[in-house]
Scaffold this active site. Sequence first.
Site, PDB file in Angstrom:
ATOM      1  N   TYR A 179       0.865  -1.183   0.000  1.00  0.00           N
ATOM      2  CA  TYR A 179       0.000   0.000   0.000  1.00  0.00           C
ATOM      3  C   TYR A 179       0.894   1.222   0.000  1.00  0.00           C
ATOM      4  O   TYR A 179       1.844   1.306   0.785  1.00  0.00           O
ATOM      5  CB  TYR A 179      -0.880  -0.023   1.253  1.00  0.00           C
ATOM      6  CG  TYR A 179      -1.745   1.202   1.438  1.00  0.00           C
ATOM      7  CD1 TYR A 179      -2.892   1.386   0.668  1.00  0.00           C
ATOM      8  CD2 TYR A 179      -1.425   2.168   2.386  1.00  0.00           C
ATOM      9  CE1 TYR A 179      -3.696   2.509   0.841  1.00  0.00           C
ATOM     10  CE2 TYR A 179      -2.226   3.287   2.571  1.00  0.00           C
ATOM     11  CZ  TYR A 179      -3.362   3.458   1.792  1.00  0.00           C
ATOM     12  OH  TYR A 179      -4.156   4.560   1.967  1.00  0.00           O
ATOM     13  N   ASP A 204       9.408   2.662  -0.761  1.00  0.00           N
ATOM     14  CA  ASP A 204       8.442   3.345   0.095  1.00  0.00           C
ATOM     15  C   ASP A 204       8.837   3.005   1.532  1.00  0.00           C
ATOM     16  O   ASP A 204       8.520   1.942   2.046  1.00  0.00           O
ATOM     17  CB  ASP A 204       7.029   2.839  -0.234  1.00  0.00           C
ATOM     18  CG  ASP A 204       5.976   3.427   0.705  1.00  0.00           C
ATOM     19  OD1 ASP A 204       6.361   3.995   1.743  1.00  0.00           O
ATOM     20  OD2 ASP A 204       4.781   3.291   0.410  1.00  0.00           O
ATOM     21  N   LYS A 252       5.483   9.198   8.429  1.00  0.00           N
ATOM     22  CA  LYS A 252       5.309   8.722   9.810  1.00  0.00           C
ATOM     23  C   LYS A 252       6.366   9.266  10.787  1.00  0.00           C
ATOM     24  O   LYS A 252       6.251  10.380  11.251  1.00  0.00           O
ATOM     25  CB  LYS A 252       5.228   7.200   9.832  1.00  0.00           C
ATOM     26  CG  LYS A 252       4.027   6.692   8.976  1.00  0.00           C
ATOM     27  CD  LYS A 252       3.663   5.263   9.275  1.00  0.00           C
ATOM     28  CE  LYS A 252       2.632   4.713   8.321  1.00  0.00           C
ATOM     29  NZ  LYS A 252       1.254   4.972   8.651  1.00  0.00           N
TER      30      LYS A 252
HETATM   31  N1  HOZ Z   1      -3.316   3.163   6.176  1.00  0.00           N
HETATM   32  C1  HOZ Z   1      -2.807   3.413   7.468  1.00  0.00           C
HETATM   33  C2  HOZ Z   1      -2.021   2.264   7.983  1.00  0.00           C
HETATM   34  N2  HOZ Z   1      -1.444   1.414   7.066  1.00  0.00           N
HETATM   35  C3  HOZ Z   1      -3.910   3.740   8.418  1.00  0.00           C
HETATM   36  C4  HOZ Z   1      -3.816   5.107   8.866  1.00  0.00           C
HETATM   37  C5  HOZ Z   1      -4.880   5.545   9.839  1.00  0.00           C
HETATM   38  O1  HOZ Z   1      -5.987   5.055   9.829  1.00  0.00           O
HETATM   39  O2  HOZ Z   1      -4.586   6.432  10.612  1.00  0.00           O
END
Ligand code: HOZ
Length: 446
Positions: free
Chosen positions: A161, A256, A284
Amino acid sequence: MPNSTQNTIDDKTQAAITERPKSKLAFDEAVLAMPGGVNSPVRAFKSVGGHPVFIQKAKGAYLWDIDQNKYIDYVGSWGPAILGHAHPDVIRAIQETAEKGTSFGAPTLLETQLAQCVIRLVPSIEKVRFVNSGTEALMSVIRLARAYTGRNKIIKFAGCYHGHADQLLVKAGSGATTLGIPDSPGVPESTARDTLTAVYNDADSVAKLLEQYKNQVAGILIEPVAGNMGCIPPKPGFLEALRELATQHQTLLIFDEVMTGFRVALGGAQERYGVMPDITALGKIIGGGLPVAAYGASHAIMDTVAPVGPMYQAGTLSGNPLAMAAGLSTLQLLEAPGLYPGLESITQTLAEGLLERAHRYHIPVYGTQVGAMTTLFFTETPVYDYETALKSNRQHFQQFFWSMLNQGIYLAPSQFEAGFVSLAHTPQDIEATLDAAEIAFQTMTV
Ligand code: HOZ
């Protein structure tokens, strides 16, 4: 229907779902105002049932919900909280910066300082551009790879992702997998056509695509340790093979490192595995809990970006001083020598302890761990790509999730997310987590 796509909540889980009255009320109000009551889908607890827990505050390794329950947190804001929550130095940096104004839309010294720090720490980066989210970083990285190579196609891996940009929401992990919608409506076929999908940990699948689309591929995009279909490490030699293929086909290798950056090693997965990408996306941890992401590469590649080069990318809040201050103080704290081996060892104790306890009660599981990332998959078969991850039994995960939550352990509400351990977690926290897991396994129906 295979296990992987089942979000049905079985009776056992249903019985374990405990209502937290204030959170329930808050959620009932939230759903009237926001889609699903949330601003990011996996937070809605759809795949585990019940309602999300509303958080009041966090400190160190702990969260408190608005019903006054305390939890040991393994979500860590989905990655950023590597120092634990509300580290005093980070809070002080944010407060002192806020006193001087929160946004100028003009250069500040903090931006250069954070850029210099990123360049110092991440081996392949010589120049960096800050943006506000991982999605924005990846969206920009794709444009950069295309602008630099003059090619259009991108190879990504099933289950990885890279944010929710149109061209990357193809066979995507994270929320898309959790909710069973890996290919979203609203993504035009014409956009998705240039995204080619390979198999994680299978370099041959990449080689085939590169042959089939000779001289058309701008970049091979990968999470060097997958984190969005659960944590899946690269097999030995896999990243090296991708590096070789990229060089051979004059295409760019793009890491990534939104999750792995400053987490699986101070210099990210590229430092840990000694494989250098051409472009890196970060997010992050780089923002210390505030919205920061970045992309970086060599001078030659980054000078394609405006205003030096023709590739346009911009942002009013990019390089925001509060976010820069939080990121800078976080990275400076992480530079203290000797932090990472301890973090890795505590995560290993957790991962091995979970496996050992699960086996004690004959629960079919497979565990993974790289640095401070870990996942317990509810399947016995080894997990090394999307297909094998999807073999996990979601009902088993749901039962485990609710038992842990009810015992004060906060896990991501999805089988397909990585668990994150922080520097604030103590051996006692790990022990308490393993004790809770033992009770969870004991009471599970398999
Ligand atoms: N897609 C994010 C983790 N892989 C989730 C982020 C969130 O919901 O804060």
